[in-house]
Write a protein that holds these residues in place. Structure first.
Motif, PDB file in Angstrom:
ATOM      1  N   PRO A  15      59.389 -24.184 -52.330  1.00 23.36           N
ATOM      2  CA  PRO A  15      60.256 -24.430 -53.646  1.00 23.36           C
ATOM      3  C   PRO A  15      60.253 -22.915 -54.356  1.00 23.36           C
ATOM      4  O   PRO A  15      60.992 -22.817 -55.391  1.00 23.36           O
ATOM      5  N   LYS A  16      59.141 -22.077 -54.251  1.00 26.55           N
ATOM      6  CA  LYS A  16      59.032 -20.880 -55.044  1.00 26.55           C
ATOM      7  C   LYS A  16      60.144 -20.047 -54.815  1.00 26.55           C
ATOM      8  O   LYS A  16      60.720 -19.361 -55.729  1.00 26.55           O
ATOM      9  N   VAL A  17      60.503 -20.010 -53.561  1.00 30.17           N
ATOM     10  CA  VAL A  17      61.402 -18.872 -52.948  1.00 30.17           C
ATOM     11  C   VAL A  17      62.762 -18.998 -53.591  1.00 30.17           C
ATOM     12  O   VAL A  17      63.521 -18.004 -54.434  1.00 30.17           O
ATOM     13  N   PRO A  18      63.449 -20.032 -53.679  1.00 35.89           N
ATOM     14  CA  PRO A  18      63.271 -21.225 -52.831  1.00 35.89           C
ATOM     15  C   PRO A  18      63.793 -21.303 -51.274  1.00 35.89           C
ATOM     16  O   PRO A  18      64.986 -20.297 -51.022  1.00 35.89           O
ATOM     17  N   PHE A  54      71.934 -24.379 -51.924  1.00 38.02           N
ATOM     18  CA  PHE A  54      71.201 -23.522 -51.083  1.00 38.02           C
ATOM     19  C   PHE A  54      72.494 -23.111 -50.199  1.00 38.02           C
ATOM     20  O   PHE A  54      72.529 -23.631 -49.079  1.00 38.02           O
ATOM     21  N   LYS A  66      68.080 -24.267 -58.174  1.00 38.26           N
ATOM     22  CA  LYS A  66      66.950 -24.099 -59.204  1.00 38.26           C
ATOM     23  C   LYS A  66      67.485 -22.898 -59.935  1.00 38.26           C
ATOM     24  O   LYS A  66      67.406 -23.117 -61.329  1.00 38.26           O
ATOM     25  N   ASN A  69      62.854 -33.391 -56.568  1.00 38.14           N
ATOM     26  CA  ASN A  69      61.695 -33.820 -55.915  1.00 38.14           C
ATOM     27  C   ASN A  69      60.591 -32.938 -56.020  1.00 38.14           C
ATOM     28  O   ASN A  69      59.560 -32.866 -55.930  1.00 38.14           O
ATOM     29  N   PHE A  70      61.040 -31.671 -56.534  1.00 36.42           N
ATOM     30  CA  PHE A  70      59.813 -30.461 -56.457  1.00 36.42           C
ATOM     31  C   PHE A  70      59.567 -30.255 -57.956  1.00 36.42           C
ATOM     32  O   PHE A  70      60.731 -29.910 -58.908  1.00 36.42           O
ATOM     33  N   GLU A 108      69.137 -20.406 -52.094  1.00 37.62           N
ATOM     34  CA  GLU A 108      70.011 -19.777 -53.246  1.00 37.62           C
ATOM     35  C   GLU A 108      70.172 -18.216 -53.268  1.00 37.62           C
ATOM     36  O   GLU A 108      70.870 -17.859 -53.876  1.00 37.62           O
ATOM     37  N   PRO A 124      68.501 -29.102 -49.991  1.00 36.85           N
ATOM     38  CA  PRO A 124      68.725 -29.300 -51.478  1.00 36.85           C
ATOM     39  C   PRO A 124      69.928 -28.661 -51.784  1.00 36.85           C
ATOM     40  O   PRO A 124      70.198 -27.677 -50.938  1.00 36.85           O
ATOM     41  N   GLY A 137      56.899 -33.639 -53.001  1.00 35.25           N
ATOM     42  CA  GLY A 137      58.268 -33.159 -52.473  1.00 35.25           C
ATOM     43  C   GLY A 137      58.198 -33.318 -50.830  1.00 35.25           C
ATOM     44  O   GLY A 137      59.290 -33.841 -50.584  1.00 35.25           O
ATOM     45  N   ALA A 138      57.108 -33.113 -50.391  1.00 32.92           N
ATOM     46  CA  ALA A 138      57.087 -33.049 -48.947  1.00 32.92           C
ATOM     47  C   ALA A 138      57.355 -34.479 -48.566  1.00 32.92           C
ATOM     48  O   ALA A 138      57.977 -34.699 -47.664  1.00 32.92           O
ATOM     49  N   ASP A 168      54.028 -28.594 -52.312  1.00 30.61           N
ATOM     50  CA  ASP A 168      54.273 -29.659 -53.198  1.00 30.61           C
ATOM     51  C   ASP A 168      54.082 -31.001 -52.301  1.00 30.61           C
ATOM     52  O   ASP A 168      55.329 -31.305 -51.711  1.00 30.61           O
ATOM     53  N   CYS A 221      55.062 -28.486 -46.956  1.00 34.95           N
ATOM     54  CA  CYS A 221      55.294 -27.702 -48.356  1.00 34.95           C
ATOM     55  C   CYS A 221      54.244 -28.155 -49.141  1.00 34.95           C
ATOM     56  O   CYS A 221      53.391 -28.811 -49.032  1.00 34.95           O
ATOM     57  N   ILE A 274      59.441 -26.240 -46.505  1.00 31.58           N
ATOM     58  CA  ILE A 274      60.132 -25.744 -47.512  1.00 31.58           C
ATOM     59  C   ILE A 274      59.129 -25.265 -48.682  1.00 31.58           C
ATOM     60  O   ILE A 274      58.066 -25.251 -48.693  1.00 31.58           O
TER      61      ILE A 274
END
Lengths: 194, 312
Positions: A46-49, A153, B115, B140-141, A171, A150, A16-17, A13, A11, A44
């Motif tokens: 997180p941008k897409v997420p 999703f 998110k 966490n992100f 998501e 998370p 986060g990883a 981040d 990841c 992972i």
């Protein structure tokens, strides 16, 4: 408990990883799946997420048959099962009740089961499969990843088959081709090339 | 007279003497727990009498500990009540805040996860606004915290403390507009936090909430309340016999500037408004008696002196 042969969380981040590495380790440990999963790569973004996990399952412990934990003896017009380990007892009782009926299966004490009636063949019962670890494996792995990924999703694609599994969740709606590309890319990281 | 929040821990034997002493000194017992042979009193005691209380408590093997959050009600907000967020870390944080005297309520949002899809409904917003402080336990992100927090804080007027896995400095950078408190290195976990390095973020939650609330208390001190919430609690409890007839652990919950009275609003609100505190001043004169969004309770918001011109 045998650890993974390979376990990475990828990841952008870093915090986060690391957190997800710990979460995945804790959950797979709690659900007793560490010895089942050999190699595991989690990706992972997180941008897409996007949450994506690919892995290989290990060779599972063999099926448990009745003769592995009990002796079967002929007695009178029925059969006497002498149990040495109670681990699978409740499962065994359910199987016997279903096959012979509750009125013919008795358990006079903790270590003994008696089946009345002449129609029972001891050698046939000895081979009875009491517990098959592969049966619930797919369900357990998918549950574990639902728990690790998370929450929220809900767009998912998952598969457990022939020693391999994957779990992709987001998501947002994911493009089919893109998911296939990511899966191939991540499977390559654990040494599976097709 | 400055009242200091303390916790008294001691045996059941002769603890009533301590209760009487706190009362005689002009302090208030806000909550009393009795667990087998042990008694815990969450109380407010005049600052100058704490040493005297310690002297009296010593022969009874009682312990007097400073508990900065006695008399506050804090909302611990979890994105949902799913297995992903409970019991760790939400319950760990709630439990830790309770140890220093706070009354905590864990609020699991209906749709606080995800998110893009995270949101807060009106009922949740109103319930959060009935507390002294809201502690948001996020994930966490960085990316997700940045995007979802604006939706989760919309309409929340109470001070906010945000906890998440990124460091405190990163949280300060990514959260716009700023909130009142930040606790880094405390994100989603799937195990109980019991090691020393894991408890450290929990201590920081307590510190952060305490400093946020002392700022809030100072703000209130500029324009003092018409009556101290603890005193109003005692008056209401004596006259309406609420704790004697209730099975709640805290039948009347004390907040910094209000009270939550756990009786039915429809039935008791008028009686409560008309209740005389002293010299003809009624509860309705010094406080707004409102229906709480939490069940059918009553929420009292104490008015400041500048509005009522009364101090009791």
């Amino acid at each position: 408990m045998k650890a993974f042969e390979y376990f990475e969380v990828e990841c952008e981040d870093a915090v986060g990883a690391e957190s997800y590495r710990r979460i995945a380790g804790d959950i797979l440990g709690d659900l007793d799946l560490i010895k089942v999963i050999g190699r595991l790569h989690i990706f992972i973004d997180p941008k897409v997420p996007l949450f994506l996990a690919v892995g290989l399952t290990r060779k599972l412990p063999r099926r448990v048959r009745l003769r592995d934990f009990a002796n079967v003896l002929e007695k009178g017009d029925g059969v006497l099962i002498d149990i040495s380990d109670e681990t699978h007892l409740s499962r065994l009782l359910h199987i016997l009740w279903e096959r012979f009926g509750r009125d013919l299966v008795e358990q006079p004490d903790r270590w003994t089961i008696q089946i009345r009636g002449g129609a029972v063949d001891p050698s046939d019962i000895e081979d009875l499969i009491v517990f098959d670890p592969t049966e619930s494996l797919a369900k357990d792995i998918i549950y574990a990843f639902q728990y690790i990924a998370p929450e929220g999703f809900k767009v998912r694609r998952q598969l457990v088959k022939e020693g391999r599994f994957y779990y992709v969740a987001s998501e947002n709606t994911l493009e089919e081709g893109e998911v296939d590309r990511l899966l191939a890319e991540n499977f390559a990281k654990i040494g599976v090339n097709e | 007279m400055t009242l200091v929040p303390i916790t008294y821990k001691g045996g059941v034997y002769r603890h009533d003497e301590i209760v009487d002493l706190i009362d005689d000194l002009g302090g208030y017992v806000i909550q009393k727990h009795q667990l087998a042979q042990e008694v815990v009193l969450q109380s407010l005691v005049p600052k100058e009498d704490i040493d005297y209380l310690r002297t009296v408590a010593r022969p009874l093997a009682g312990e007097v500990i400073e508990a900065p959050l006695v008399g506050t009600e804090i909302a611990v907000i979890s994105p949902s009540l799913e297995i992903h967020h409970l019991p760790h870390a939400s319950c760990d944080v709630a439990e830790y805040l309770r140890r220093v005297g706070a009354k905590t309520n864990v609020i699991g949002l209906a749709r606080g996860f995800g998110k893009r899809i995270a949101n807060l409904n009106l009922e949740e917003r109103d319930v959060i606004n009935e507390h002294d402080c809201a502690v948001y336990l996020l994930g966490n992100f960085e990316e997700c915290i940045r995007e979802k927090l604006p939706a989760l804080r919309r309409g929340v007027t109470v001070p906010i403390v945000v906890a998440g896995a990124p460091s405190t400095e990163r949280l300060k950078e990514i959260i716009q507009p700023p909130v009142e408190g930040y606790v880094g290195d405390l994100g989603r976990v799937a195990h109980r936090m019991r090691k020393e390095e894991e408890l450290e973020p929990l201590d920081r939650v307590v510190d952060e909430v305490s400093s946020v609330l002392s700022a809030y208390r100072e703000e209130i001190a500029q324009d003092p309340l018409s009556i101290s919430p603890a005193r109003l609690m005692v008056v209401i409890d004596e006259k309406m016999r609420i704790s004697a007839e209730s099975t709640h652990p805290t039948p009347i919950t004390v907040q910094i500037a209000g009270l939550r009275v756990k009786v039915d609003y429809e039935t008791y609100a008028d009686d409560l408004r008309a209740l005389e505190i002293e010299d003809g001043v009624t509860v309705g004169d010094v406080a707004e008696v409102l229906p709480s969004r939490m069940r059918n309770y009553i929420w009292l918001k104490i008015r400041p002196f500048s509005e009522t011109n009364v101090m009791v």
